[in-house]
Design an enzyme around this catalytic site. Structure first.
Site, PDB file in Angstrom:
ATOM      1  N   MET A  56     -11.953  -2.806 -40.815  1.00 20.92           N
ATOM      2  CA  MET A  56     -12.047  -3.754 -41.925  1.00 20.92           C
ATOM      3  C   MET A  56     -13.438  -4.405 -41.923  1.00 20.92           C
ATOM      4  O   MET A  56     -13.635  -5.498 -42.451  1.00 20.92           O
ATOM      5  CB  MET A  56     -10.946  -4.815 -41.826  1.00 20.92           C
ATOM      6  CG  MET A  56      -9.547  -4.191 -41.893  1.00 20.92           C
ATOM      7  SD  MET A  56      -8.291  -5.276 -42.557  1.00 20.92           S
ATOM      8  CE  MET A  56      -8.270  -6.563 -41.332  1.00 20.92           C
TER       9      MET A  56
ATOM     10  N   HIS B 220     -15.551  -2.295 -32.006  1.00 21.56           N
ATOM     11  CA  HIS B 220     -15.689  -1.177 -32.947  1.00 21.56           C
ATOM     12  C   HIS B 220     -16.742  -0.185 -32.443  1.00 21.56           C
ATOM     13  O   HIS B 220     -16.559   1.026 -32.512  1.00 21.56           O
ATOM     14  CB  HIS B 220     -16.165  -1.667 -34.316  1.00 21.56           C
ATOM     15  CG  HIS B 220     -15.182  -2.521 -35.061  1.00 21.56           C
ATOM     16  ND1 HIS B 220     -15.436  -3.827 -35.370  1.00 21.56           N
ATOM     17  CD2 HIS B 220     -13.961  -2.252 -35.569  1.00 21.56           C
ATOM     18  CE1 HIS B 220     -14.420  -4.324 -36.050  1.00 21.56           C
ATOM     19  NE2 HIS B 220     -13.498  -3.399 -36.185  1.00 21.56           N
TER      20      HIS B 220
HETATM   21  O1  PAF Z   1      -7.306  -2.899 -37.192  1.00 17.71           O
HETATM   22  C1  PAF Z   1      -7.757  -2.959 -38.359  1.00 17.71           C
HETATM   23  O2  PAF Z   1      -8.935  -3.275 -38.595  1.00 17.71           O
HETATM   24  C2  PAF Z   1      -6.844  -2.645 -39.517  1.00 17.71           C
HETATM   25  O3  PAF Z   1      -5.568  -3.088 -39.296  1.00 17.71           O
HETATM   26  C3  PAF Z   1      -6.877  -1.158 -39.952  1.00 17.71           C
HETATM   27  C4  PAF Z   1      -6.350  -0.236 -38.861  1.00 17.71           C
HETATM   28  C5  PAF Z   1      -8.310  -0.761 -40.311  1.00 17.71           C
HETATM   29  C6  PAF Z   1      -6.004  -0.962 -41.194  1.00 17.71           C
HETATM   30  O4  PAF Z   1      -6.430  -1.746 -42.262  1.00 17.71           O
END
Ligand code: PAF
Length: 269
Positions: free
Chosen positions: A26, A33
């Protein structure tokens, strides 16, 4: 890195590959990330990252509105990590088509965050299912910090016999043992100091449980962390990751969800 905002164009581009490794996000990308994306880029396939703040998984409009967004920095990070494709769809690109597979929600969706965020996991599985249908990736890589989400996605994939393999990445923490999270951006300085103290306490508490210096007492922990500046506690639970139940053996993760200021934080360790 090639950027796509439209699924038809994306599909035309990736059709020739059967080795897409997919990292859904997101945005407001952080070191957690980055470690997931690195794992993907190191693999043999092409890496596709999505950035989509999915309205359907927010049970609170204000939370959706104030969710951290940092497009410029995200692009910088993705380029640095040598990601092949970025998919940044509009709401309609994701939601204006009929899916082949139905959302499968395992019972575990009713526990932990599921008890406190109505329809949150339904929204997560819905969007992930749609991404999987659009992209058809060989693998999807997710972080262990959101263990419940990870588990439910695995169950959905298995139930629907989707061919995508799920890979889990370990949680990345800072020197205070705080798990990286986009929502940390919303804490002010004083709140961050409170969080550091709370995490230090919880980590020590878990150590004391393991060494049997202490037995688990929810009310005691709650009182303590509220005195340290936590606003509200949704849950603190010990869970055996294999049974997803209260541990019978001395092997468990401590799961929590609480608020510091208006910011809801979750983790498990
Ligand atoms: O973990 C996240 O950022 C969200 O829940 C995901 C997996 C991208 C789904 O919108």
């Amino acid at each position: 890195m090639k950027l796509f905002t439209n699924k038809k164009q994306l599909q035309t581009e990736i059709r020739k590959f059967n080795n897409i490794s997919f990292v859904p996000t997101m945005g407001a990308l952080h070191r957690g990330h980055e470690s997931i994306i690195r794992k993907s880029v190191k693999g043999s396939g092409k890496t596709l990252v999505s950035i989509f703040v999915n309205p359907k998984q927010f049970n609170n409009k204000k939370d959706l509105k104030t969710y951290p967004r940092n497009n410029k920095n995200d692009i910088k990070i993705l380029k640095k990590l040598k990601v092949d494709y970025l998919y940044k769809p509009s709401y309609d690109d994701i939601y204006k088509f009929k899916t082949e597979k139905k959302i499968y929600l395992d019972r575990f969706a009713k526990e932990l965050c599921g008890k406190h965020r109505k329809d949150h996991f339904k929204g997560v599985i819905d969007v992930v299912n749609r991404f999987l249908e659009i992209i058809g990736p060989k693998t999807i890589i997710l972080g262990n910090k959101d263990f419940q989400q990870l588990y439910l996605i695995k169950k959905h994939i298995k139930k629907n016999k989707i061919k995508t393999k799920v890979l889990a990445c370990k949680t990345i923490r800072d020197k205070y043992f705080i798990a990286y999270s986009s929502r940390l951006n919303k804490l002010n300085y004083v709140e961050k100091i409170k969080l550091i103290r709370v995490i230090k306490f919880l980590k020590r508490y878990k150590g004391n449980l393991l060494s049997k210096k202490q037995t688990f007492n929810f009310n005691e922990i709650k009182k303590k962390i509220i005195s340290m500046g936590v606003n509200k506690v949704d849950y603190i639970k010990l869970i055996d990751l294999r049974t997803l139940k209260r541990p019978r053996k001395n092997k468990f993760n401590l799961f929590y969800a609480f608020y510091i200021g208006k910011v809801r934080l979750i983790d498990n360790f």
